[in-house]
Each structure stands twice: as structure tokens, then as C-alpha cells.
Design a protein around this motif. Structure first.
Motif, mmCIF file in Angstrom:
data_model
loop_
_atom_site.group_PDB
_atom_site.id
_atom_site.type_symbol
_atom_site.label_atom_id
_atom_site.label_comp_id
_atom_site.label_asym_id
_atom_site.label_seq_id
_atom_site.Cartn_x
_atom_site.Cartn_y
_atom_site.Cartn_z
ATOM 1 N N LYS A 159 9.657 1.353 2.927
ATOM 2 C CA LYS A 159 8.363 0.671 2.798
ATOM 3 C C LYS A 159 7.195 1.630 3.041
ATOM 4 C CE LYS A 159 9.360 -2.326 5.995
ATOM 5 N NZ LYS A 159 10.678 -1.746 6.327
ATOM 6 N N SER A 160 7.271 2.407 4.109
ATOM 7 C CA SER A 160 6.172 3.309 4.447
ATOM 8 C C SER A 160 6.025 4.415 3.401
ATOM 9 C CB SER A 160 6.396 3.922 5.833
ATOM 10 O OG SER A 160 6.388 2.909 6.819
ATOM 11 N N THR A 161 7.156 4.906 2.893
ATOM 12 C CA THR A 161 7.112 5.915 1.839
ATOM 13 C C THR A 161 6.429 5.362 0.595
ATOM 14 O OG1 THR A 161 9.185 6.856 2.661
ATOM 15 C CG2 THR A 161 8.504 7.496 0.441
ATOM 16 N N LEU A 162 6.743 4.106 0.267
ATOM 17 C CA LEU A 162 6.128 3.476 -0.892
ATOM 18 C C LEU A 162 4.629 3.296 -0.675
ATOM 19 C CD1 LEU A 162 6.374 2.098 -3.653
ATOM 20 C CD2 LEU A 162 6.795 -0.056 -2.442
ATOM 21 N N LEU A 163 4.220 2.843 0.532
ATOM 22 C CA LEU A 163 2.799 2.677 0.819
ATOM 23 C C LEU A 163 2.054 3.995 0.621
ATOM 24 C CD1 LEU A 163 0.528 0.793 2.058
ATOM 25 C CD2 LEU A 163 1.024 1.963 4.208
ATOM 26 N N ASN A 164 2.582 5.083 1.172
ATOM 27 C CA ASN A 164 1.946 6.385 1.030
ATOM 28 C C ASN A 164 1.843 6.796 -0.429
ATOM 29 O OD1 ASN A 164 1.709 6.559 3.804
ATOM 30 N ND2 ASN A 164 3.545 7.814 4.070
ATOM 31 N N LEU A 208 6.406 -0.035 -11.353
ATOM 32 C CA LEU A 208 6.020 -0.938 -10.263
ATOM 33 C C LEU A 208 4.532 -1.274 -10.348
ATOM 34 C CD1 LEU A 208 6.575 -2.496 -7.672
ATOM 35 C CD2 LEU A 208 6.194 -0.369 -6.393
ATOM 36 N N ARG A 209 3.704 -0.258 -10.603
ATOM 37 C CA ARG A 209 2.263 -0.511 -10.731
ATOM 38 C C ARG A 209 1.982 -1.493 -11.867
ATOM 39 N NH1 ARG A 209 1.375 5.326 -9.472
ATOM 40 N NH2 ARG A 209 0.367 5.413 -7.415
ATOM 41 N N GLU A 210 2.660 -1.307 -12.982
ATOM 42 C CA GLU A 210 2.476 -2.217 -14.121
ATOM 43 C C GLU A 210 2.911 -3.634 -13.745
ATOM 44 O OE1 GLU A 210 4.638 -0.663 -17.418
ATOM 45 O OE2 GLU A 210 3.532 1.239 -17.436
ATOM 46 N N THR A 211 4.019 -3.742 -13.010
ATOM 47 C CA THR A 211 4.533 -5.059 -12.599
ATOM 48 C C THR A 211 3.560 -5.745 -11.657
ATOM 49 O OG1 THR A 211 6.793 -4.187 -12.797
ATOM 50 C CG2 THR A 211 6.527 -6.254 -11.611
ATOM 51 N N ILE A 212 3.011 -4.985 -10.699
ATOM 52 C CA ILE A 212 2.014 -5.552 -9.778
ATOM 53 C C ILE A 212 0.769 -5.976 -10.543
ATOM 54 C CG2 ILE A 212 0.469 -5.031 -7.853
ATOM 55 C CD1 ILE A 212 2.672 -3.184 -6.754
ATOM 56 N N SER A 213 0.347 -5.139 -11.486
ATOM 57 C CA SER A 213 -0.844 -5.452 -12.281
ATOM 58 C C SER A 213 -0.671 -6.750 -13.055
ATOM 59 C CB SER A 213 -1.147 -4.295 -13.242
ATOM 60 O OG SER A 213 -2.337 -4.526 -13.947
ATOM 61 N N ARG A 214 0.526 -6.962 -13.616
ATOM 62 C CA ARG A 214 0.801 -8.215 -14.346
ATOM 63 C C ARG A 214 0.838 -9.396 -13.380
ATOM 64 N NH1 ARG A 214 4.632 -5.048 -17.069
ATOM 65 N NH2 ARG A 214 6.305 -5.978 -15.831
ATOM 66 N N ALA A 215 1.384 -9.158 -12.179
ATOM 67 C CA ALA A 215 1.524 -10.246 -11.205
ATOM 68 C C ALA A 215 0.176 -10.752 -10.713
ATOM 69 C CB ALA A 215 2.376 -9.781 -10.018
ATOM 70 N N GLU A 237 11.025 10.233 -4.549
ATOM 71 C CA GLU A 237 10.845 11.108 -5.709
ATOM 72 C C GLU A 237 9.672 10.672 -6.591
ATOM 73 O OE1 GLU A 237 12.597 13.838 -6.184
ATOM 74 O OE2 GLU A 237 13.804 13.460 -4.383
ATOM 75 N N GLY A 238 9.241 9.424 -6.430
ATOM 76 C CA GLY A 238 8.135 8.925 -7.251
ATOM 77 C C GLY A 238 8.552 8.361 -8.586
ATOM 78 N N THR A 239 9.857 8.316 -8.861
ATOM 79 C CA THR A 239 10.325 7.774 -10.138
ATOM 80 C C THR A 239 10.278 6.247 -10.098
ATOM 81 O OG1 THR A 239 12.615 7.861 -9.339
ATOM 82 C CG2 THR A 239 11.823 9.741 -10.617
ATOM 83 N N GLY A 240 9.836 5.653 -11.188
ATOM 84 C CA GLY A 240 9.749 4.200 -11.288
ATOM 85 C C GLY A 240 8.464 3.618 -10.736
ATOM 86 N N ILE A 241 7.607 4.480 -10.168
ATOM 87 C CA ILE A 241 6.374 3.974 -9.557
ATOM 88 C C ILE A 241 5.411 3.426 -10.601
ATOM 89 C CG2 ILE A 241 5.145 6.171 -9.571
ATOM 90 C CD1 ILE A 241 5.117 3.555 -6.750
ATOM 91 N N CYS A 279 12.125 -4.664 -5.132
ATOM 92 C CA CYS A 279 12.259 -3.242 -5.447
ATOM 93 C C CYS A 279 13.586 -2.710 -4.906
ATOM 94 C CB CYS A 279 11.117 -2.447 -4.823
ATOM 95 S SG CYS A 279 9.568 -2.641 -5.657
ATOM 96 N N ILE A 280 14.395 -2.212 -5.799
ATOM 97 C CA ILE A 280 15.633 -1.541 -5.400
ATOM 98 C C ILE A 280 15.298 -0.067 -5.229
ATOM 99 C CG2 ILE A 280 18.056 -1.163 -5.950
ATOM 100 C CD1 ILE A 280 17.235 -4.121 -5.635
ATOM 101 N N ASN A 281 15.160 0.365 -3.978
ATOM 102 C CA ASN A 281 14.683 1.720 -3.697
ATOM 103 C C ASN A 281 15.851 2.703 -3.535
ATOM 104 O OD1 ASN A 281 12.778 3.714 -3.143
ATOM 105 N ND2 ASN A 281 12.867 3.340 -0.944
ATOM 106 N N LYS A 282 15.505 3.977 -3.492
ATOM 107 C CA LYS A 282 16.446 5.108 -3.303
ATOM 108 C C LYS A 282 17.410 5.223 -4.473
ATOM 109 C CE LYS A 282 16.096 4.537 1.727
ATOM 110 N NZ LYS A 282 16.807 4.449 3.021
#
Length: 487
Positions: free
Chosen positions: A232-237, A400-407, A393-397, A344-347
């Protein structure tokens, strides 16, 4: 009284603006200003003209070369004579110019005094005046759009229409009282109820828009939840582009709510990292988890992080699903139908794509089944959104941004649409709605018309307080004290 203030931001810049307003503002500025063309005498210049020249100190020395903008009453922001002096951005020049104006008959303006004078002079109503402050503070396209709509009078027009309906309702009630002993029916109870019901619907709708309006103004809350060490914290950063939260392999590192804002597609978002959800004997961590639940209730979007490393093993997938269902049961009381839930399925960088494709459906099926049988109705429950990513790694971010934007997709605002963003307006609308509901109850109970009329007056009073048609100096002082000096 003539007032003056620096209207541009504090600090050193290329240019600064000093604003002067009041009946003698033009002659005061003329006393310290020397136009380059001797014929350009300020007191003789027409409104909405620019004049280039110099400002001189009382000893005749040159202070700066400036451009003076002239706005004659009533065609100015305040409705008074207004002069704006554009000078170089040196703090020495700004302060020297301000001191000159004060020594020649101005006083330093109070916070929001220019806008307050515009309100008192009838240039705008109180809701439009407050929109000026919102426009200055707008940090996203959505907040700017709402402030502009309110400043142009969309909200004021809606309130005016509602107050006209209240006057109509009062008139019908007066007719009912005047002709109560006549056989001819001038104002039937049915007609009165229909009018009151329509007013209630509109007022309640405006009050109900505050949740979204407040979120747009202060940042739409996106809460990140999950078990400890889910990322979670890694994603926030990563989302903020800053090391806002401490990242550690030690479980329970995040013990309090951490949040910050960023703009996504023109909308301000408030991302909130929370303590990991788990059973723990640590008193401080348990307090953090309690705060997680409270933030869940306020979220517009919930991003649920699940550690995907265990999905690489088919034997552990059922265990992952069971853990997720336990977490779901814990957060269920805090979810509501207006929220969007993104899982979000992370890692993903630590699991083979083939294993993820094979084992993820088991988790999806278990969660979908659990939600179907749960006593909960959230808008996304029938079609949960899953995003696979690696926060490290930043992959898939981007996905996620697009999904949040649609939500968080905001409704398109048409001309005249209103979304309430101000807490004072919301409270007044809530009070007005309570009053009109009492009117409906009174009509239903066949109460005396004079009793119902009092509640009608209360409803009209609260709506009028929004635009400043009924107010007092204490309220005005509280509102305008939050403005910046120079506006």
C-alpha cells in the motif's frame, strides 16, 4: 474610505499589482503618478483605459515605471472607482508604493474587503462572492469549473427560483386562510402539498450534491486498504511521485493514516494510505486499523491491495481467497453503494504470468460469491474491477490510473447545473429542507395555516441566507476573513 492592498502573491516576481478602491482612489493615485503623455490626466481619463507613466516619492525621486488601469464606478469589481497599478515585482517597490498610497489617503484593506464591497454594492450576491475565493483556491479543472459556474450565478438562479416557489406557496396559503369559510376552493391542500413536495425534492437534491462537491473541492478521497505488506505505501508513493510513506518489510510499519493530493485528468484526488488490516495485540497499530475503517466510510474509491505472490502457487490460492473473504467481512460495514471498489493484485513481478492467469479466477470467483451473499449493495459489487500490477517496478500503474479515472468519472455539467461545494450552503440547505418537511407534515396533519406559514418563512430565511439577502455583520466577517488580502 479608500483602501489599498497588494493583490498579487507575496514574494519576488516579474510584476506585481496594487489595487486601490474608493471614491477618491483616482485622485489619490494621480497625486503620486506622472504619465508619460502630459495629456493623460487620470482624473480625466475614461473608464477601462491603461496609462503608462512613473510613480514618484514625496521627495520627487523615481520609485518605478508602472501601468495604471482605470475602472470608474459603477463599472468595476467593487462598484466603486478602482485603480490597479502594475509595477515591477520587487518587494521594496511594492511596499514603497503601498506606503505612498496610505500616506496620501488610503488605508490598508482587510482580508476580502474588495469582494465584500462588491457584495455590499450589489455587484454580486454572497454565494457568488464566496465563489471568488473558491476560484482563487481551485487546484483542479473540476474545482475551477464548479467555482466558475457558481460565480456566474447558476446557484443564485436556482435559489431565486426556489424562493419564488415559496412565495407562490405562501400566497396560496394566504388565499386558503382568507377564504377558509367560502365554498369556492382557491388553494386546495393537494395543490399546496404538490408545491411543497416539489420544493423539498429540489432542496434535498442540492443538499445531497454536497458530498460530491466537497470531494471535488478538497480532493476526491481514494482510500488504499489491504493486509500488512501488501504494498500500500509503495503504491501511495508511486501515485504521488514522492516518498510520502515509509516502506519496510516489517509488518505494521504504517500505523496511522497518511494522505496527500495529486491531480488526475484535471480532477484533484486525495490518496489515503492506511494501516494494514490484520489481527494484532499492538495497541498503537490497532488504533491505526480503527482509523482505516473510518476512512473507508468516507472514500469515493477504495483500492484494495492483495499480495499476489501467493497466487503463484495453486495450493495457496484457496488460502488467499479465504484471507480476502475474512478481510471483506471486516470492511463490509464501512462500504456503501456510492463507492467504487478496485482490487489490485500487487507484486506481479514476483509471479509468472501463466500462474496468475490460472489462479486468479479462483480468487475472483470467491470474492464475487462472497459479495453476492453479503448484506451490502455497492455499485461495483456485481462487476468487481481487477488490476494486476507491480507497485515496486511501476508496471500496471497506468492501467490503475485509468481505472481510477473511470471510477470517479464526474457528471458532465450543463448550463444551470449546480453542485454545492460550501459547508455553509449545505447547512443552510439542510435547515431549509427540515423546514419544508415540517410544512409537508403540517399539511398532512391539517394544522392551522398560520403555523405552516411560520415554517415557510423559516425555509425562505435559510435559502435567503445563502445569497446574503438575510445576514448579519458577524456572518459576513466570518466569511470574508477567509479571503486573502487584496481580494
Amino acid at each position: 474610505m479608500n483602501i489599498a492592498a497588494i493583490s498579487s502573491p507575496a514574494g519576488i516576481g516579474g510584476l506585481a499589482v496594487i489595487r486601490v478602491s474608493g471614491p477618491d482612489s483616482i485622485s489619490i493615485v494621480e497625486s503620486i503618478f506622472r504619465p508619460f503623455r502630459p495629456t493623460h490626466i487620470l482624473t480625466e481619463r475614461p473608464s477601462h483605459t491603461l496609462t503608462f507613466g512613473t510613480v514618484v516619492n514625496d521627495d520627487g525621486s523615481l520609485l518605478d515605471e508602472v501601468v495604471v488601469s482605470l475602472y470608474r464606478a459603477p463599472h468595476s469589481f467593487t462598484g466603486e472607482n478602482v485603480v490597479e497599478i502594475s509595477c515591477h515585482g520587487s518587494q521594496f517597490i511594492q511596499q514603497g508604493l503601498l506606503q505612498l498610497l496610505i500616506s496620501h489617503g488610503c488605508r490598508l484593506a482587510e482580508a476580502g474587503e474588495f469582494t465584500r464591497r462588491a457584495f455590499l454594492g450589489g455587484r454580486m450576491d454572497l454565494s457568488q462572492a464566496e465563489a471568488v475565493a473558491d476560484l482563487i483556491a481551485a487546484s483542479s479543472r473540476a474545482a475551477h469549473r464548479l467555482a466558475m459556474s457558481q460565480m456566474k450565478g447558476s446557484f443564485s438562479r436556482r435559489l431565486s427560483e426556489l424562493r419564488d416557489r415559496l412565495v407562490e406557496l405562501s400566497s396560496l396559503l394566504e388565499l386558503e386562510l382568507d377564504f377558509s369559510e367560502e365554498e369556492v376552493e382557491f388553494a386546495s391542500r393537494k395543490k399546496l402539498k404538490e408545491l411543497a413536495s416539489d420544493i423539498h425534492t429540489q432542496v434535498a437534491s442540492l443538499a445531497g450534491s454536497f458530498r460530491m462537491g466537497d470531494a471535488i473541492r478538497n480532493g476526491i478521497p481514494v482510500t488504499i486498504i489491504g493486509e500488512t505488506n501488501a504494498g500500500k505505501s509503495t503504491l501511495l508513493n508511486l501515485l504521488l511521485g514522492d516518498d510520502k510513506a515509509i516502506v519496510s518489510e516489517v509488518k505494521g510499519t504504517t500505523r496511522d493514516v497518511i494522505e496527500d493530493t495529486t491531480t488526475l485528468d484535471g480532477t484533484l484526488l486525495r490518496f489515503i494510505d492506511t494501516a494494514g488490516i490484520r489481527d494484532t495485540d499492538d495497541k498503537v497499530e490497532r488504533l491505526g486499523i480503527a482509523r482505516t475503517y473510518r476512512r473507508l466510510d468516507r472514500a469515493a474509491v477504495v483500492v484494495w491491495m492483495i499480495d499476489g505472490t501467493r497466487l503463484g502457487d495453486a495450493n495457496l490460492t484457496e488460502e488467499v481467497a479465504d484471507d480476502a473473504i475474512r478481510t471483506l467481512r471486516l470492511i463490509m460495514p464501512y462500504l456503501h453503494r456510492e463507492q467504487k471498489l478496485i482490487i489490485c493484485i500487487n507484486k506481479a513481478d514476483l509471479v509468472s504470468p501463466t500462474a496468475l492467469r490460472q489462479n486468479l479466477p479462483t480468487l475472483q470467483g470467491s470474492l464475487n460469491l462472497a459479495l453476492q451473499h453479503a448484506d451490502i449493495d455497492i455499485s461495483s459489487s456485481s462487476e468487481l474491477t481487477y488490476v494486476t500490477l507491480s507497485a515496486k517496478e511501476g508496471t500496471g500503474i497506468s492501467l490503475l490510473r485509468e481505472t481510477i479515472s473511470r471510477a470517479i468519472a464526474l457528471p458532465e455539467m450543463r448550463e444551470g447545473d449546480v453542485i454545492v461545494t460550501n459547508l455553509r450552503h449545505f447547512q443552510a440547505l439542510s435547515d431549509a429542507d427540515a423546514a419544508i418537511l415540517r410544512v409537508l407534515s403540517g399539511l398532512e396533519a391539517n394544522l392551522s395555516g398560520d403555523l405552516i406559514a411560520e415554517d415557510l418563512r423559516q425555509c425562505n430565511f435559510h435559502l435567503g441566507s445563502i445569497v446574503g439577502q438575510v445576514t448579519n455583520d458577524e456572518v459576513l466577517s466570518s466569511i470574508f476573513s477567509r479571503f486573502c488580502i487584496g481580494k
